[in-house]
Design an enzyme around this catalytic site. Sequence first.
Site, PDB file in Angstrom:
ATOM      1  CG  LEU A   8      36.754  35.251  16.864  1.00  0.00           C
ATOM      2  CD1 LEU A   8      37.267  33.555  16.226  1.00  0.00           C
ATOM      3  CD2 LEU A   8      37.191  35.009  18.646  1.00  0.00           C
ATOM      4  CB  ALA A   9      38.362  42.182  15.250  1.00  0.00           C
ATOM      5  N   GLY A  11      42.937  38.982  14.381  1.00  0.00           N
ATOM      6  CA  GLY A  11      44.492  38.914  13.731  1.00  0.00           C
ATOM      7  C   GLY A  11      45.317  40.132  12.952  1.00  0.00           C
ATOM      8  NE  ARG A  15      45.759  34.988   4.767  1.00  0.00           N
ATOM      9  CZ  ARG A  15      44.613  34.336   4.919  1.00  0.00           C
ATOM     10  NH1 ARG A  15      43.816  33.269   4.175  1.00  0.00           N
ATOM     11  NH2 ARG A  15      44.237  33.806   5.930  1.00  0.00           N
ATOM     12  CD  GLN A  72      43.517  35.818  20.029  1.00  0.00           C
ATOM     13  OE1 GLN A  72      43.324  36.647  19.485  1.00  0.00           O
ATOM     14  NE2 GLN A  72      43.943  34.437  19.679  1.00  0.00           N
ATOM     15  CG  ASN A 227      41.272  35.783   4.544  1.00  0.00           C
ATOM     16  OD1 ASN A 227      41.396  35.698   5.894  1.00  0.00           O
ATOM     17  ND2 ASN A 227      40.940  34.474   4.127  1.00  0.00           N
ATOM     18  NE  ARG A 439      32.742 101.041 -10.953  1.00  0.00           N
ATOM     19  CZ  ARG A 439      31.269 100.382 -11.087  1.00  0.00           C
ATOM     20  NH1 ARG A 439      30.973  99.149 -11.357  1.00  0.00           N
ATOM     21  NH2 ARG A 439      30.041 101.128 -11.894  1.00  0.00           N
TER      22      ARG A 439
HETATM   23  C1  UD1 Z   1      39.246  30.673   9.337  1.00  0.00           C
HETATM   24  C2  UD1 Z   1      38.108  29.302  10.259  1.00  0.00           C
HETATM   25  C3  UD1 Z   1      38.391  28.395   8.419  1.00  0.00           C
HETATM   26  C4  UD1 Z   1      36.607  29.735   7.818  1.00  0.00           C
HETATM   27  C5  UD1 Z   1      37.066  30.569   7.549  1.00  0.00           C
HETATM   28  C6  UD1 Z   1      35.497  31.954   6.903  1.00  0.00           C
HETATM   29  C7  UD1 Z   1      39.310  28.664  11.740  1.00  0.00           C
HETATM   30  C8  UD1 Z   1      40.320  27.783  12.075  1.00  0.00           C
HETATM   31  N1  UD1 Z   1      39.850  28.226   9.811  1.00  0.00           N
HETATM   32  O1  UD1 Z   1      40.353  30.354   8.148  1.00  0.00           O
HETATM   33  O2  UD1 Z   1      37.649  26.775   8.561  1.00  0.00           O
HETATM   34  O3  UD1 Z   1      36.294  28.533   6.875  1.00  0.00           O
HETATM   35  O4  UD1 Z   1      37.474  31.457   9.290  1.00  0.00           O
HETATM   36  O5  UD1 Z   1      36.108  32.624   6.386  1.00  0.00           O
HETATM   37  O6  UD1 Z   1      38.454  29.060  12.434  1.00  0.00           O
HETATM   38  N2  UD1 Z   1      41.598  36.490  14.964  1.00  0.00           N
HETATM   39  C9  UD1 Z   1      42.092  35.914  16.228  1.00  0.00           C
HETATM   40  N3  UD1 Z   1      42.664  35.555  16.631  1.00  0.00           N
HETATM   41  C10 UD1 Z   1      43.400  35.007  16.786  1.00  0.00           C
HETATM   42  C11 UD1 Z   1      43.653  34.834  15.112  1.00  0.00           C
HETATM   43  C12 UD1 Z   1      42.380  34.661  14.345  1.00  0.00           C
HETATM   44  O7  UD1 Z   1      40.896  37.168  16.675  1.00  0.00           O
HETATM   45  O8  UD1 Z   1      44.582  34.379  16.773  1.00  0.00           O
HETATM   46  C13 UD1 Z   1      40.688  36.335  14.276  1.00  0.00           C
HETATM   47  C14 UD1 Z   1      40.960  36.978  12.974  1.00  0.00           C
HETATM   48  O9  UD1 Z   1      41.542  38.896  13.106  1.00  0.00           O
HETATM   49  C15 UD1 Z   1      39.951  36.917  12.092  1.00  0.00           C
HETATM   50  C16 UD1 Z   1      39.089  35.534  12.436  1.00  0.00           C
HETATM   51  O10 UD1 Z   1      39.791  35.511  13.355  1.00  0.00           O
HETATM   52  O11 UD1 Z   1      39.042  37.351  11.824  1.00  0.00           O
HETATM   53  C17 UD1 Z   1      39.801  34.429  11.410  1.00  0.00           C
HETATM   54  O12 UD1 Z   1      41.178  34.078  11.227  1.00  0.00           O
HETATM   55  P1  UD1 Z   1      41.735  33.767  10.069  1.00  0.00           P
HETATM   56  O13 UD1 Z   1      43.216  34.323   9.763  1.00  0.00           O
HETATM   57  O14 UD1 Z   1      40.934  34.678   8.661  1.00  0.00           O
HETATM   58  O15 UD1 Z   1      40.236  32.562   9.680  1.00  0.00           O
HETATM   59  P2  UD1 Z   1      40.888  32.140   8.534  1.00  0.00           P
HETATM   60  O16 UD1 Z   1      41.580  31.138   7.500  1.00  0.00           O
HETATM   61  O17 UD1 Z   1      40.246  32.815   7.407  1.00  0.00           O
HETATM   62 CA    CA Z   2      39.548  35.048   7.527  1.00  0.00          CA
END
Ligand code: UD1
Ligand code: CA
Length: 457
Positions: A8-9, A11, A15, A72, A227, A439
């Site tokens: 998942l990448a 986001g 922060r 996404q 984060n 030179r």
């Molecule tokens: C998430 C977990 C949490 C865990 C933590 C570990 C959830 C709801 N929570 O929280 O339980 O302890 O990771 O680090 O899963 N991302 C997407 N699409 C989105 C949202 C996020 O691709 O719509 C990706 C972000 O880019 C990131 C990852 O998912 O790489 C995690 O998202 P992030 O918002 O950092 O989750 P946490 O609040 O850290």
């Molecule tokens: Ca995270």
Amino acid sequence: MNIASLILAAGKGTRMKSKLPKVLHKVGGKAMVERVLETVQSIGTNRDVVIVGFGGDAVQNYLGDRAEFVRQEEQNGTGHAVKMAQPVLGDYDGTILLLCGDTPLVTKESLEALLEEHKNSGAAATILTAHMPNPTGYGRIIRNEEGSVVRIVEQKDGKPEELAVQEVNTGMYAFDSQKLWPCLDQLSDDNAQGELYITDVVGILVNGGDKVSAYMTKDFEESLGVNSRLQLAEAEAILKHRKNVELMTAGVTIIDPANTYVAPEVTVGADTILHPGTILEGNTVIGERCEIGPHTRLTNVKVGNDTIIHFTYGHDCEVKDGVDVGPYVHLRPNTVLGNKVHVGNFVEVKNSNVGEGTKFPHLSYIGDSDVGSGVNIGCGTITVNYDGKVKHRTTIGDGAFVGCNSNLVAPVTVGNYSYVGAGSTITKNVPDKALAVGRSKQIVKENWVTDDTFKKK
Ligand code: UD1
Ligand code: CA
């Protein structure tokens, strides 16, 4: 075992306060998502899918053809992100290894242990957990009285007694593919963040009668989720410490580990000494019994054995055995310094091959040159390689002696065992064993200073 990774990448990484997507921020010189991808690939996955969204083009360009990508468009949470992969992995027959692109420190060993636990327990899902002394911000693992995992609670949704739990969700899981997909339709955004959480799949599986297992990492540090910039620096410090320990255990002396920065991919041979302020990056390889630093940065540099390099910046070049470089030297791309070469203070060498035992003791620019062995280049010598439009090469034969402050105007050849007089500007080839002096002749005017000259003062 058939394993597909899903990273998942998408986001934004709000922060981080950055225009760059969070997962492209670097740790140990590599983007976080790249580190995660390389770690999963080292296990032997047969598919790797990365979910991209915010800055998706940048992430996709960075990783190139090393993964498959799914978009996404709106980031509605980690559960929503996983759902996006259903069209490409929905029929996948095997284990889905789900990870986040922001946990770059996870090791191959922990992921293998997670997969092993998943296989042995026969669970529908297995969570990689960690015991965190300070669990703030992470999802908490909630277990029943028998100790079985029942659900995950996010920080923002947790009751005080739940938030007291120190076992956290690292955001990494192994899922039985066919068990995962049906659960996604049951996710709800009725939570503090109004998002679809992948973590809710755990409760859904357990309520449906499936088993969810967990494997706890031995070292909680490797599950650090980045984060913020503060956590980015923490991740960097952990990687650095890990590498220093690995090197010292393998017989490398590090005088001051707090001030030595060695990227994870770098290798250093035994009995080499790293002095304070040493920065070794990229694919740098250092041999045995070398002394590197103080204050030396080497990026993608291959160094042989018994070589000394101090107060130097070198990149994309090679330095062979028994060489002595520095202080204040710049070694630029496509340079190869042969065995026992000596490069002294304030010298720049670029795109040049330098033969055995050759010396550039001080204050020279050697660019686009082929220099033989046993050559002595006097102080202040410059290869004049650029005519304003094109770069030209200079060839200097074996055993040649170039006097101080000479300009060698390329394209030009200085023959084997030839001499160039100090202060020469050489524009024509010098044959083997010749002496070239280019030179203006010195003029001496005797008694040019008269007594009157003094009186006027
Ligand atoms: C998430 C977990 C949490 C865990 C933590 C570990 C959830 C709801 N929570 O929280 O339980 O302890 O990771 O680090 O899963 N991302 C997407 N699409 C989105 C949202 C996020 O691709 O719509 C990706 C972000 O880019 C990131 C990852 O998912 O790489 C995690 O998202 P992030 O918002 O950092 O989750 P946490 O609040 O850290
Ligand atoms: Ca995270």
